[in-house]
Enzyme design. Structure first.
Site, PDB file in Angstrom:
ATOM      1  N   HIS A 128      10.059  10.073 -27.034  1.00 38.93           N
ATOM      2  CA  HIS A 128       8.950  10.876 -26.522  1.00 38.93           C
ATOM      3  C   HIS A 128       9.183  12.375 -26.751  1.00 38.93           C
ATOM      4  CE1 HIS A 128       5.811  12.453 -23.978  1.00 38.93           C
ATOM      5  NE2 HIS A 128       6.702  13.068 -23.231  1.00 38.93           N
ATOM      6  N   ARG A 144      -2.699  21.641 -14.142  1.00 39.88           N
ATOM      7  CA  ARG A 144      -1.521  20.842 -14.473  1.00 39.88           C
ATOM      8  C   ARG A 144      -1.479  20.465 -15.944  1.00 39.88           C
ATOM      9  NH1 ARG A 144       1.241  15.907 -10.976  1.00 39.88           N
ATOM     10  NH2 ARG A 144       2.752  15.365 -12.579  1.00 39.88           N
ATOM     11  N   LYS A 148       3.895  11.542 -11.044  1.00 41.07           N
ATOM     12  CA  LYS A 148       3.166  10.643 -11.948  1.00 41.07           C
ATOM     13  C   LYS A 148       3.987   9.387 -12.153  1.00 41.07           C
ATOM     14  CE  LYS A 148       0.470  13.706 -14.955  1.00 41.07           C
ATOM     15  NZ  LYS A 148       0.254  14.066 -16.377  1.00 41.07           N
ATOM     16  N   HIS A 203       1.675  12.722 -28.208  1.00 39.18           N
ATOM     17  CA  HIS A 203       1.326  11.361 -27.781  1.00 39.18           C
ATOM     18  C   HIS A 203       0.675  10.575 -28.905  1.00 39.18           C
ATOM     19  CE1 HIS A 203       1.164  12.035 -23.136  1.00 39.18           C
ATOM     20  NE2 HIS A 203       2.341  11.596 -23.538  1.00 39.18           N
ATOM     21  N   ASN A 238       1.079  19.876 -20.650  1.00 38.39           N
ATOM     22  CA  ASN A 238       0.899  18.993 -21.800  1.00 38.39           C
ATOM     23  C   ASN A 238       1.025  19.711 -23.138  1.00 38.39           C
ATOM     24  OD1 ASN A 238       0.533  16.645 -20.325  1.00 38.39           O
ATOM     25  ND2 ASN A 238      -1.632  17.088 -19.999  1.00 38.39           N
ATOM     26  N   ARG A 294       0.808  -1.240   0.000  1.00 37.46           N
ATOM     27  CA  ARG A 294       0.000   0.000   0.000  1.00 37.46           C
ATOM     28  C   ARG A 294       0.831   1.275   0.000  1.00 37.46           C
ATOM     29  NH1 ARG A 294      -3.085  -2.669   4.016  1.00 37.46           N
ATOM     30  NH2 ARG A 294      -4.719  -3.901   3.024  1.00 37.46           N
ATOM     31  N   HIS A 315       1.786  17.816 -26.254  1.00 38.23           N
ATOM     32  CA  HIS A 315       1.586  16.407 -25.921  1.00 38.23           C
ATOM     33  C   HIS A 315       0.318  15.810 -26.519  1.00 38.23           C
ATOM     34  CE1 HIS A 315       4.898  17.125 -23.227  1.00 38.23           C
ATOM     35  NE2 HIS A 315       4.888  15.888 -22.780  1.00 38.23           N
ATOM     36  N   GLU A 336      -3.653  16.839 -11.416  1.00 34.85           N
ATOM     37  CA  GLU A 336      -4.069  17.152 -12.781  1.00 34.85           C
ATOM     38  C   GLU A 336      -5.579  17.276 -12.916  1.00 34.85           C
ATOM     39  OE1 GLU A 336      -2.563  14.551 -15.889  1.00 34.85           O
ATOM     40  OE2 GLU A 336      -2.257  16.301 -17.140  1.00 34.85           O
ATOM     41  N   LYS A 391       7.824  23.386 -13.220  1.00 28.71           N
ATOM     42  CA  LYS A 391       6.947  22.232 -13.039  1.00 28.71           C
ATOM     43  C   LYS A 391       6.438  22.159 -11.595  1.00 28.71           C
ATOM     44  CE  LYS A 391       6.119  17.570 -14.416  1.00 28.71           C
ATOM     45  NZ  LYS A 391       6.553  16.311 -14.995  1.00 28.71           N
ATOM     46  N   GLU A 430      11.457  19.031 -24.048  1.00 31.76           N
ATOM     47  CA  GLU A 430      10.646  19.282 -22.845  1.00 31.76           C
ATOM     48  C   GLU A 430      11.084  20.588 -22.169  1.00 31.76           C
ATOM     49  OE1 GLU A 430       7.941  17.848 -21.638  1.00 31.76           O
ATOM     50  OE2 GLU A 430       7.876  15.812 -22.448  1.00 31.76           O
TER      51      GLU A 430
END
Lengths: 369, 369
Positions: free
Chosen positions: A265, A241, A143, A252, A245, A121, A248, A237, A227, A185
């Site tokens: 990426h 947030r 993330k 993506h 992106n 957990r 992106h 997000e 960031k 980035e």
């Protein structure tokens, strides 16, 4: 050395940035209050290049670290590797007081962080990123997750690290294409919130590409600041947030449409920013000078892998399947100015698709220069 | 009907308790603000017995629900079922706005909650528990997870539900052994923090075992209150929350030592409480009258499956492997008085093991009556 504080209440942590920091990680561990030996999760490449430096820094500071090695590459960020990590943790007799050191690029950070989020957990982890992409982007923000056949990062969690140790010195061993990919980035960070950072990259691009430590430390710390500032205001997000992106939504989709084989990426984000620039121009968002500056900078970094032969239908179906599509509406970040991004929640799908078709047909030339 | 509010800041939620509530779940959904169709995760038994009632209550209140059916039984609370749920979610085109209804006992709640915790980095879920154990214990608290060959619940997360709907009426279809097993968790709640609840169960045991709705509603709401009160003060089990583990240190070990086949979880907790009672007596913790009352009540519920033939070594190795053992120290909850449990962090392993050997040799008779 520079220290940033990410203020997330009980989940607050420090980001330490400095050339040569990898030799000193052990010295900072005691302030974190861990009582068990660390479990280092890494791949064979990172272990060979930098393992000795990290492990030596831990001697005398923690009980003997255990190492779990995983495969090197995006294709290993999957459920099999996750269960390999769990098995390694059980074998190392890890318990709820154990903690993990994620040591490598974004893939290692994502999957090791997810294992930490879900083992018993949730146990703590620290991140020692060794690629530019991880140092300026993926290591910060909590993330974590894995890829599934349906898409990237679709199984995951938010799990903040207990500390990040960021040594630009480790980038010297990075292949130049990886370095360039990470730089997109950095440009993204500047594009959405710091014209100063864009100007810094414009003026220091050659130094950065030659791994000048001061230049790398500067851009890493700027990106982490930007960031962290966003994450502190919207950790999970919900809305704000999403500004991170930029590039992106289409990026993506390009990655997915080419089965994650053609682009790194960061490169896909490079193309995604170019596409977003052109689309923003159609909507009248940004002046021609700003468009030209960003367009020119993206192309100066390296020659992006070509868009040749990617069917718009494949890109489009990936785009609408993406988890950033909420209840069928397309969200996209656009620039009002260099250093000033905004989130558009209700982008007209038909219009965007038409634009995307032209963009791909023109080989990614948004006609903006 | 009764409503409890679990105050966890941004993760706060309501527990609604009432006989016949299952017919009204849909009516309360709108206040939760979901915009997508629900995805009901359940097993074939629950679906057959209560599915129509729940699904009919949703008509007109949400878009058409999707149902994902999983196997019925503890052996299905594993990684294969987890991936079956993920696949079902992808097939149902779930996105970040989707939400889950965990509909069943503790197994369904744990695995559906864990799927919710990790699908696209976390989507909301509500819990509609249909067993006594789930209603008085596992549904409340946000502990979710799956079993692995190394042990129960070793992979998991903390993920609070957005609401819990608790209908004691659904217990009428529960096998009597399941009902009895759940009752040990009720007795546990009383033992650690409410002598009133112990007295209520003593006086109303027959009504409870006959599924009297008012009696069931009373004990469920008392238990949820007690548990919520602890969780609000220690959501992630740093210390205080361990109080809820009365009877569990030895109970879990008994389950593991018999490969989870001989005892229902609640029954193992029943034995665990008896063992803890006797051990507490050895340490001089509790007066003879209180010991006798609790001992007698536990035995009045049903005849517990016998301890015959369980080797102490197996129980012991399971106990020290348990995740509640922190850095090798054994934690155990003992009672100072009926309704007053305390956490002992430094139980002497050798002493406890010796006691346990006697306890098993005597067939679980702590010699306390």
């Amino acid at each position: 050395m520079k220290t940033l504080f990410v203020d997330l209440g009980q989940r607050s942590y420090k980001i330490r940035i400095g050339s040569g920091l990898i030799h000193k990680v052990g010295g900072y561990i005691s302030e974190l209050g861990f009582t068990s030996p660390p479990i280092v999760i890494t791949n064979s490449t990172v272990l060979r290049l930098h393992g000795r430096n990290l492990l030596q820094s831990l001697i005398g500071k923690t009980e003997g670290p255990r190492v779990i090695q995983i495969g090197d590459g995006e294709r290993f960020k999957n459920r099999e590797t996750l269960w390999q990590i769990y098995s390694g943790l059980f074998k190392a007799r890890a318990d709820r007081r154990s903690w993990i050191i994620a040591f490598g690029g974004g893939i290692v950070g994502d999957i090791a962080g997810f294992a930490a989020a879900t083992f018993m957990r949730g146990i703590p982890y620290i991140n020692v990123p060794t690629t530019l992409l991880a140092q300026v982007d993926s290591a910060v923000g909590g993330k974590v997750g894995i890829n599934v056949p349906q898409g990237k990062n679709l199984i995951g969690a938010f799990h903040q690290p207990s500390a990040i140790f960021l040594d630009p010195g480790t980038l010297r061993t990075l292949p130049s294409r990886e370095l360039a990919a990470g730089l997109y980035e950095v440009i993204k960070c500047g594009a959405i919130s710091s014209e100063n950072l864009i100007r810094y990259v414009e003026r220091n691009l050659e130094r950065i590409l030659k791994c000048d430590p001061a230049a790398l430390q500067h851009i890493a710390s700027e990106c982490c600041c930007i960031k962290a500032d966003v994450i502190v205001r919207d950790e999970r997000e919900n809305d704000l947030r999403m500004i991170l992106n930029y590039g992106h939504t289409i990026g993506h989709a390009l990655e997915a449409a080419t089965s994650y084989r053609r682009f790194k990426h960061g490169e896909a984000v490079g193309w995604g920013m170019l596409a977003a620039l052109g689309y923003g121009r159609e909507l009248g968002f940004l002046g021609p000078e700003a468009i030209h500056r960003l367009w020119a900078l993206i192309h100066r970094v390296e020659t992006l892998p070509p868009l040749r032969g990617i069917p718009v239908e494949k890109v489009w179906s990936a785009l609408v399947r993406d988890k950033k599509v909420r209840s069928g509406k397309i969200s996209m970040v656009l620039l009002k100015d260099l250093g000033d991004g905004i989130i558009c929640q209700d982008v007209d799908g038909a219009h965007l698709k038409k634009y995307l078709k032209q963009f791909l047909a023109a080989g990614g030339d948004p006609g903006t220069h």
